[in-house]
Enzyme design. Structure first.
Site, PDB file in Angstrom:
ATOM      1  N   LYS A  27       2.093 -16.164   4.002  1.00 32.34           N
ATOM      2  CA  LYS A  27       2.688 -15.762   2.637  1.00 32.34           C
ATOM      3  C   LYS A  27       4.168 -15.454   2.587  1.00 32.34           C
ATOM      4  O   LYS A  27       4.785 -14.755   3.524  1.00 32.34           O
ATOM      5  CB  LYS A  27       1.966 -14.338   2.180  1.00 32.34           C
ATOM      6  CG  LYS A  27       2.283 -14.096   0.801  1.00 32.34           C
ATOM      7  CD  LYS A  27       1.265 -12.726   0.506  1.00 32.34           C
ATOM      8  CE  LYS A  27       1.671 -12.092  -0.814  1.00 32.34           C
ATOM      9  NZ  LYS A  27       1.052 -10.917  -0.991  1.00 32.34           N
ATOM     10  N   CYS A  63      -1.140 -15.025  -3.752  1.00 30.52           N
ATOM     11  CA  CYS A  63      -1.079 -13.692  -4.534  1.00 30.52           C
ATOM     12  C   CYS A  63       0.251 -13.702  -5.150  1.00 30.52           C
ATOM     13  O   CYS A  63       0.726 -14.525  -6.078  1.00 30.52           O
ATOM     14  CB  CYS A  63      -1.416 -12.571  -3.747  1.00 30.52           C
ATOM     15  SG  CYS A  63      -1.763 -11.139  -4.585  1.00 30.52           S
ATOM     16  N   GLU A  66      -7.530 -13.766  -0.927  1.00 32.41           N
ATOM     17  CA  GLU A  66      -6.475 -13.123   0.057  1.00 32.41           C
ATOM     18  C   GLU A  66      -7.321 -11.964   0.420  1.00 32.41           C
ATOM     19  O   GLU A  66      -8.148 -11.358   0.052  1.00 32.41           O
ATOM     20  CB  GLU A  66      -5.379 -12.701  -0.855  1.00 32.41           C
ATOM     21  CG  GLU A  66      -4.537 -11.891   0.007  1.00 32.41           C
ATOM     22  CD  GLU A  66      -3.448 -11.147  -0.906  1.00 32.41           C
ATOM     23  OE1 GLU A  66      -2.143 -10.863  -0.392  1.00 32.41           O
ATOM     24  OE2 GLU A  66      -3.557 -10.909  -1.989  1.00 32.41           O
TER      25      GLU A  66
END
Length: 273
Positions: free
Chosen positions: A112, A153, A40
């Protein structure tokens, strides 16, 4: 087939991060990997908003993305560029991952979906939603390693996303991350192993590690986990590149021994008092 994971300590200079990524692409290809996975925020990790602002651009102007596409084509290797901070058309930021093929073309993009807003006991305070807009849906893409479901994440904590991707045919998941040290030590390994076991799928998680120029510290421990939940690779806390073999027979064995995909049921509304 063989995968490569690049564990990074990304800093505040996109050009320096791009050089690290280019070197990683070359090393992965030289090692015989079919695909490289990066963390990330591979291109910029900077919590200073004013300083970072000058490096935040639209996708078509992002030199880190362009350099990785060029390197992928030059070395003939697929790359999952874990994520970059990208300015969207509406002016908001996206935490966006890219899958790039071996001729340098972008095959998939994923923004995300779950944003990390929290106050930690360590005194760290994170408000991703102050700067970023959440992605609108899951993304699946065919790669040399199989059908790849994309996450980033904090998405790791939401099994519904992984079930949706698995139901759509994912055979492996990518979870690039920049986990903090407290949450990493507590939950990183167990969550990645759980996602692998639940879907009988491989999980590849390239991570940020170490002390960063903006003052934060990340957990590292880039992992590759097989469909039985066995950790095939743990890179510890040192930046660098590692190779791992992903054997499709492991997946066939896991899905035969515990056929979870066949036994899944659609769960209706809760009843009772």
């Amino acid at each position: 087939m063989k995968a490569a994971l690049l564990q990074m300590t990304s800093g505040i200079d996109p050009a320096a991060n791009a050089r690290t990524l280019e070197e990683g692409v070359a090393q992965a290809a030289a090692g015989g990997a079919a695909m490289l996975f990066t963390p990330e925020m591979s291109g910029l990790l900077d919590s200073d908003r004013d300083r970072a602002a000058g490096s935040l651009v639209r996708e078509e102007d992002d030199r880190v993305l362009a350099s990785v596409c060029e390197a992928a084509a030059r070395h003939g290797i697929w790359v999952h560029l874990g994520s970059l901070a990208i300015v969207r058309a509406d002016g908001k930021l996206a935490n966006r991952g890219f899958v790039i093929d071996d001729v340098g073309a972008i095959r998939a993009r994923y923004d995300k979906m779950h944003l990390f807003d929290v106050d930690l006991a360590s005194g760290e305070r994170w408000r991703e939603s102050d700067r970023y807009a959440a992605g609108e849906g899951p993304v699946l893409v065919d790669t040399p390693l199989g059908r790849l479901g994309l996450a980033i994440c904090y998405d790791l904590r939401f099994p519904d996303l992984f079930r949706t991707l698995s139901d759509a045919g994912a055979t492996l998941f990518a979870v690039p991350a920049a986990f903090t040290r407290p949450t990493g030590a507590a939950h990183w390994h167990v969550l990645l192993r759980a996602r692998a076991i639940e879907a009988a799928a491989f999980v590849v998680a390239a991570a940020q590690t170490g002390e960063h120029e903006d003052g934060r510290a990340t957990y590292g421990h880039s992992l590759a986990v097989d469909p039985w939940g066995e950790v095939l690779l743990d890179m510890g806390d040192t930046a660098g590149l590692a190779l791992v073999e992903l054997d499709g027979e492991r997946q066939r064995e896991a899905r035969t021994r515990v056929p979870v995909l066949q036994h899944r049921r659609t769960i209706g509304p809760v009843t009772g008092s």
